[in-house]
Design a protein around this motif. Sequence first.
Motif, PDB file in Angstrom:
ATOM      1  N   UNK A   1       0.843  -1.206   0.000  1.00  0.00           N
ATOM      2  CA  UNK A   1       0.000   0.000   0.000  1.00  0.00           C
ATOM      3  C   UNK A   1       0.876   1.253   0.000  1.00  0.00           C
ATOM      4  N   UNK A   2       1.924   1.231   0.812  1.00  0.00           N
ATOM      5  CA  UNK A   2       2.808   2.391   0.891  1.00  0.00           C
ATOM      6  C   UNK A   2       3.695   2.535  -0.343  1.00  0.00           C
ATOM      7  N   UNK A   3       3.983   1.443  -1.034  1.00  0.00           N
ATOM      8  CA  UNK A   3       4.713   1.536  -2.300  1.00  0.00           C
ATOM      9  C   UNK A   3       3.860   2.230  -3.349  1.00  0.00           C
ATOM     10  N   UNK A   4       2.576   1.887  -3.383  1.00  0.00           N
ATOM     11  CA  UNK A   4       1.705   2.489  -4.395  1.00  0.00           C
ATOM     12  C   UNK A   4       1.242   3.887  -3.992  1.00  0.00           C
ATOM     13  N   UNK A   5       1.182   4.158  -2.687  1.00  0.00           N
ATOM     14  CA  UNK A   5       0.767   5.473  -2.196  1.00  0.00           C
ATOM     15  C   UNK A   5       1.566   5.801  -0.939  1.00  0.00           C
ATOM     16  N   UNK A   6       2.708   6.468  -1.104  1.00  0.00           N
ATOM     17  CA  UNK A   6       3.558   6.783   0.059  1.00  0.00           C
ATOM     18  C   UNK A   6       2.868   7.628   1.128  1.00  0.00           C
ATOM     19  N   UNK A   7       1.762   8.262   0.777  1.00  0.00           N
ATOM     20  CA  UNK A   7       1.022   9.082   1.736  1.00  0.00           C
ATOM     21  C   UNK A   7      -0.067   8.298   2.458  1.00  0.00           C
ATOM     22  N   UNK A   8      -0.180   7.007   2.197  1.00  0.00           N
ATOM     23  CA  UNK A   8      -1.224   6.191   2.823  1.00  0.00           C
ATOM     24  C   UNK A   8      -1.095   6.223   4.342  1.00  0.00           C
ATOM     25  N   UNK A   9      -2.221   6.340   5.015  1.00  0.00           N
ATOM     26  CA  UNK A   9      -2.263   6.278   6.480  1.00  0.00           C
ATOM     27  C   UNK A   9      -2.819   4.918   6.866  1.00  0.00           C
ATOM     28  N   UNK A  10      -1.943   4.100   7.454  1.00  0.00           N
ATOM     29  CA  UNK A  10      -2.322   2.737   7.808  1.00  0.00           C
ATOM     30  C   UNK A  10      -2.107   2.526   9.299  1.00  0.00           C
ATOM     31  N   UNK A  11      -3.131   2.009   9.952  1.00  0.00           N
ATOM     32  CA  UNK A  11      -3.062   1.652  11.361  1.00  0.00           C
ATOM     33  C   UNK A  11      -3.176   0.140  11.443  1.00  0.00           C
ATOM     34  N   UNK A  12      -2.184  -0.485  12.047  1.00  0.00           N
ATOM     35  CA  UNK A  12      -2.219  -1.927  12.237  1.00  0.00           C
ATOM     36  C   UNK A  12      -3.100  -2.212  13.456  1.00  0.00           C
ATOM     37  N   UNK A  13      -3.942  -3.211  13.324  1.00  0.00           N
ATOM     38  CA  UNK A  13      -4.879  -3.570  14.384  1.00  0.00           C
ATOM     39  C   UNK A  13      -4.850  -5.088  14.496  1.00  0.00           C
ATOM     40  N   UNK A  14      -4.155  -5.600  15.511  1.00  0.00           N
ATOM     41  CA  UNK A  14      -3.907  -7.035  15.571  1.00  0.00           C
ATOM     42  C   UNK A  14      -3.786  -7.521  17.002  1.00  0.00           C
ATOM     43  N   UNK A  15      -4.046  -8.807  17.192  1.00  0.00           N
ATOM     44  CA  UNK A  15      -3.841  -9.445  18.491  1.00  0.00           C
ATOM     45  C   UNK A  15      -2.386  -9.864  18.671  1.00  0.00           C
TER      46      UNK A  15
END
Length: 128
Positions: free
Chosen positions: A68-82
């Motif tokens: 996602x960040x390769x295709x859109x370096x401005x992407x805002x991603x929050x990891x949500x995991x156990x």
Amino acid sequence: MIRVLIVDDSRFMAKALRTVLEGLEYNVVGVAHDGLEALALYSEQKPDVMLLDITMPNMDGVECLQRALQSDPEASVIMLSAIKDPEIIDQCMKSGAKAFLQKPIRGTSPTDICRLSEAIDQAVGKAV
């Protein structure tokens, strides 16, 4: 209104997150259940933030984050995991995740709701 894409292989978790987010007046623009579906929806919907699980079929969240960040370096991603493995959490943050939140996020917990809302608002640059 902040536009959110939910990515989680658990349909129960995705539905619960959607309910919490819509209650907080976020605009859920889509739900994906694996990394491949997430990238397609991200490209189509251009959300402000993506909530991304790690353990999923077809493509895990770490690879999805990186793509996602390769295709859109401005992407805002929050990891949500156990997942609580410090190495994986560190890898996500070094790869460009804006935050890493531990599951579960309980819709009945004001603390959990506040953590989620603050992480989203900070990821998109909104003052908290």
